[in-house]
Scaffold this active site. Structure first.
Site, short mmCIF file in Angstrom:
data_model
loop_
_atom_site.label_atom_id
_atom_site.label_comp_id
_atom_site.label_asym_id
_atom_site.label_seq_id
_atom_site.Cartn_x
_atom_site.Cartn_y
_atom_site.Cartn_z
N CYS A 45 100.18 -59.30 133.35
CA CYS A 45 99.20 -60.24 134.00
C CYS A 45 98.04 -60.82 133.39
CB CYS A 45 98.91 -59.22 135.22
SG CYS A 45 100.36 -58.50 136.10
C1 BEZ Z 1 101.92 -55.95 133.45
O1 BEZ Z 1 101.25 -57.02 134.02
O2 BEZ Z 1 101.69 -55.61 132.41
C2 BEZ Z 1 102.73 -55.21 134.23
C3 BEZ Z 1 102.38 -55.03 135.68
C4 BEZ Z 1 103.44 -53.93 136.44
C5 BEZ Z 1 104.34 -53.39 136.05
C6 BEZ Z 1 104.63 -53.64 134.39
C7 BEZ Z 1 103.83 -54.40 133.76
#
Ligand code: BEZ
Length: 211
Positions: A45
């Site tokens: 994210c």
């Molecule tokens: C991420 O943004 O890295 C992420 C968020 C939730 C689950 C897996 C990855």
């Protein structure tokens, strides 16, 4: 019920990092991109919000307003923006909705319980100036989105909203387009004076008309 192409994008009022937002008022006459991410302070994210922020001029050029969402709170978002700016060589330049009560994510069906019971998946809604949904894309949490592809699709949506054409596989701005099947071959020269090629009676190509 899930939202479908052509449905009106439901309006909402929500708190965001840029204050209280009424979605339809925020969009005004612009196109819109509403996209969700699973959680603050997560690696994928962080890169996604950085990528969108760095593409600000590309979205502006296309008259697109961007708005992000997660089910984390406002203070969390504000603190995380510091990390995004620090690590992604940008300054976040769009609002992030704090959807702690999941009102907006429920309205837009962004929580897919068989993927995760409490976090949103990576949903994308492209909304036209008429407030209708033009595109939906859903990615899992484990896969970061390709925002160049999103810009490419917006180029196609904006072109095909104004001309009787469609865009072929892997099309990019400036390349030849498909003449809409609704146009009779004998009517093509008047509508598309730049020329055309008939490959099959149902497959007629023409240069991009607005270039
Ligand atoms: C991420 O943004 O890295 C992420 C968020 C939730 C689950 C897996 C990855």
């Amino acid at each position: 019920m899930a939202l479908r192409l052509g449905d009106e994008a439901p309006n909402f009022t929500a708190e965001s990092t840029e204050g209280t937002i009424n979605f339809h008022e925020y969009l005004g006459d612009s196109w819109g991109v509403l996209f969700s991410h699973p959680a603050d302070f997560t690696p994928v994210c962080t890169t996604e919000l950085g990528a969108v922020s760095r593409l600000r001029d590309e979205f502006s050029k296309r008259n697109v307003k961007v708005i992000a969402l997660s089910v984390d709170g406002l203070e969390s978002h504000k603190s995380w923006i510091g990390d995004i700016n620090e690590t992604q060589n940008t300054a976040v330049n769009f609002p992030i909705i704090a959807d702690e009560d999941k009102k907006v994510s429920t309205l837009y069906d962004m929580i897919h319980p068989n993927a995760n019971e409490s976090f949103t998946v990576r949903s994308v809604f492209v909304i036209g100036p008429d407030k209708k949904i033009k595109l939906t894309i859903t990615y899992p949490a484990s896969t970061g989105r390709n925002f160049d592809e999103l810009l490419r699709v917006i180029d196609s949506l904006q072109l095909t909203a104004n001309y009787s054409v469609a865009t072929p596989a892997d099309w990019k701005e400036g390349e030849d387009v498909v003449v809409s099947p609704a146009i009779k071959t004998e009517d093509i020269p008047a509508k598309f004076p730049k020329g055309h090629r008939v490959i099959k009676p149902y497959l007629r190509m023409t240069p991009q008309p607005n270039k």
